[in-house]
Design a protein around this motif. Structure first.
Motif, mmCIF file in Angstrom:
data_model
loop_
_atom_site.group_PDB
_atom_site.id
_atom_site.type_symbol
_atom_site.label_atom_id
_atom_site.label_comp_id
_atom_site.label_asym_id
_atom_site.label_seq_id
_atom_site.Cartn_x
_atom_site.Cartn_y
_atom_site.Cartn_z
ATOM 1 N N LYS A 281 0.830 -1.204 0.000
ATOM 2 C CA LYS A 281 0.000 0.000 0.000
ATOM 3 C C LYS A 281 0.860 1.248 0.000
ATOM 4 O O LYS A 281 0.629 2.193 -0.776
ATOM 5 N N GLU A 282 1.889 1.263 0.908
ATOM 6 C CA GLU A 282 2.793 2.411 0.952
ATOM 7 C C GLU A 282 3.547 2.558 -0.363
ATOM 8 O O GLU A 282 3.743 3.679 -0.873
ATOM 9 N N GLN A 283 3.962 1.428 -0.903
ATOM 10 C CA GLN A 283 4.679 1.459 -2.177
ATOM 11 C C GLN A 283 3.798 2.020 -3.291
ATOM 12 O O GLN A 283 4.248 2.819 -4.116
ATOM 13 N N LEU A 288 2.214 6.377 -6.690
ATOM 14 C CA LEU A 288 1.198 7.318 -7.173
ATOM 15 C C LEU A 288 1.692 8.754 -7.076
ATOM 16 O O LEU A 288 1.489 9.560 -8.001
ATOM 17 N N THR A 289 2.361 9.082 -5.937
ATOM 18 C CA THR A 289 2.896 10.437 -5.785
ATOM 19 C C THR A 289 3.958 10.728 -6.845
ATOM 20 O O THR A 289 3.961 11.801 -7.465
ATOM 21 N N ASP A 290 4.867 9.768 -7.027
ATOM 22 C CA ASP A 290 5.883 9.935 -8.068
ATOM 23 C C ASP A 290 5.244 10.084 -9.442
ATOM 24 O O ASP A 290 5.687 10.900 -10.264
ATOM 25 N N PHE A 291 4.202 9.321 -9.671
ATOM 26 C CA PHE A 291 3.522 9.403 -10.960
ATOM 27 C C PHE A 291 2.883 10.772 -11.156
ATOM 28 O O PHE A 291 2.970 11.368 -12.239
ATOM 29 N N GLN A 292 2.245 11.289 -10.069
ATOM 30 C CA GLN A 292 1.607 12.607 -10.173
ATOM 31 C C GLN A 292 2.647 13.695 -10.415
ATOM 32 O O GLN A 292 2.437 14.594 -11.259
ATOM 33 N N LEU A 293 3.785 13.628 -9.665
ATOM 34 C CA LEU A 293 4.836 14.629 -9.870
ATOM 35 C C LEU A 293 5.421 14.536 -11.277
ATOM 36 O O LEU A 293 5.670 15.559 -11.934
ATOM 37 N N GLU A 294 5.613 13.322 -11.725
ATOM 38 C CA GLU A 294 6.154 13.128 -13.067
ATOM 39 C C GLU A 294 5.210 13.694 -14.128
ATOM 40 O O GLU A 294 5.647 14.381 -15.063
ATOM 41 N N ARG A 295 3.916 13.419 -13.939
ATOM 42 C CA ARG A 295 2.945 13.948 -14.896
ATOM 43 C C ARG A 295 2.858 15.473 -14.823
ATOM 44 O O ARG A 295 2.673 16.153 -15.846
ATOM 45 N N GLU A 296 2.990 16.048 -13.574
ATOM 46 C CA GLU A 296 2.954 17.500 -13.436
ATOM 47 C C GLU A 296 4.152 18.131 -14.137
ATOM 48 O O GLU A 296 4.010 19.158 -14.841
ATOM 49 N N MET A 297 5.345 17.526 -13.980
ATOM 50 C CA MET A 297 6.521 18.024 -14.672
ATOM 51 C C MET A 297 6.348 17.917 -16.184
ATOM 52 O O MET A 297 6.691 18.853 -16.926
#
Length: 405
Positions: A281-283, A288-297
């Motif tokens: 779950k933590e992973q 998900l956070t990394d994915f959101q940041l990557e998509r935002e960049m």
């Protein structure tokens, strides 16, 4: 004793005794007059194409008469008469029989299907008595439970649980297996073993016990999948080569431990599963956070790229407009210059024509002996003032001053 007429129909026989004890056999259709004689109708036994008649004579001789055939039981000759069915064999079945030959030696014969086997009088069948399935549990085998005469020669399988398996840390478990095997050499099997299923069971148990005794309970659970490999059963495969069988696969179906040990293991598994779920779950949240940041960049980079492309497009359009205006201005200037050149050329052409006209005129005057100098002076305007400068011959510089009117 009987006195009178007796009738025998077609297919009937009768035994008739006279008062002196002599007997004769009469066969119908017939009508017989009896005088102080005893009449006994004989029992008729008939066998079709798939049956044979077993005849036991009073002298001890036993005969098998294959059908279609008919025998009348004569109490003077026959001890017993019975009918037995022939044994039908499918393509994957084999029958083993033993026969007394003329030299009184016993020979073994193997009959392969498909066929209809008619047993001879001097022949008996091999009765197989193997370990069979327990009626209560299919994973347990009982000695002598399986009795048969038809031997199957196609690949087969059976379930078996190896019980009382002790690991290196004294944990007692039951290992569940499934064995796939095939009979390859019937002669070798008959000469080497009386119960191949028992051999399978003993070798399986030995191999599993030898494997589990080297591992702890947890190590066995982690590495239990290795029991699906044929290399883990060396004693089983070695014994199969001796008895004419081939084990193609041994499938590990799981294990069963003591209830208390199993509960402890279940709690440990549940705890590990809970930790694993939390970890996953933590992973997933981190992913998900990394994915959101990557998509935002990526989104920011895309917007910047679009703005740069828009500015480049604007500059490109302005440059095109400027080039177009310069081109129009250049064309306009070129047109003005061309017009000016054309005007000058026209003016020069006109002066040339005028001068040519004057030259022709002066030429004509010269031909007429006219003094051209006087003529040209006469044409020039009279000056208002004539200034004549006379300088001495030794003067180097002359200063002349003229007042502007």
């Amino acid at each position: 004793m009987t006195i009178g007429w007796k009738t025998l129909d077609v297919g009937e026989q009768a035994l008739i005794y006279d008062i002196q004890g002599r007997a004769r056999v009469e066969e119908g259709p017939k009508r017989i007059f009896l005088f102080r004689e005893t009449f006994k109708r004989l029992a008729r036994y008939s066998a079709n194409q798939t049956e044979f008649i077993i005849i036991t004579n009073k002298n001890g001789l036993k005969e098998h008469l294959p059908g279609p055939a008919v025998v009348y039981k004569n109490p003077l000759v026959h001890e017993n008469v019975s009918i037995s069915d022939g044994i039908s064999l499918d393509a994957n079945e084999v029958l083993v029989s033993y026969r007394i030959e003329e030299d009184c030696n016993v020979q073994r014969h193997i009959h392969y299907g498909p066929m209809l086997f008619m047993q001879e009088a001097s022949e008996w069948l091999h009765l197989f008595e193997w370990h069979g399935k327990d009626p209560v549990s299919k994973t347990r085998k009982i000695p002598g439970q399986l009795k048969f005469t038809k031997l199957r020669v196609i690949p087969d399988q059976f379930y078996y649980n190896v019980e009382e398996v002790r690991t290196a840390d004294d944990a007692v478990i039951t290992v569940k297996l499934m064995i796939f095997y095939e009979l390859k050499n019937i002669e070798q099997m008959l000469n080497s073993t009386q119960d191949p299923i028992a051999d399978f069971i003993n070798c399986l148990s030995a191999d599993v016990v030898a494997y589990a005794s080297k591992l702890t309970y947890l190590e066995f659970i982690e590495r239990s999948g290795e029991l699906n490999e044929n290399a883990r059963y060396p004693q089983l495969h070695e014994r199969c080569k001796v008895i004419g069988y081939e084990v193609s696969k041994v499938v590990y179906r799981g294990y069963h431990a003591d209830d208390k040990l199993q509960r402890m293991h279940n709690r440990a598994v549940a705890e590990r599963a809970k930790l694993k779920i939390n970890f996953e779950k933590e992973q997933q949240e981190q992913s998900l956070t990394d994915f959101q940041l990557e998509r935002e960049m990526e989104r920011i980079e895309t917007e910047q790229k679009m703005e740069v492309e828009a500015l480049e497009h604007i500059h490109k359009m302005e440059k095109a407009q400027m080039l177009h205006r310069l081109k129009l201005k250049t064309e306009e200037q070129e047109e003005i210059i061309q017009q000016y050149i054309e005007q000058k050329q026209s003016s020069l052409q006109g002066k040339k024509l005028e001068n040519d006209q004057k030259i022709r005129h002066y030429g004509q005057l010269q031909q007429m002996s006219v003094d051209l100098t006087q003529y040209l002076l006469s044409l020039s305007e009279r000056p208002e003032k004539i200034v004549r400068v006379i300088a001495p011959s030794n003067a180097n510089n002359i200063h002349f001053h003229h007042d502007r009117l």
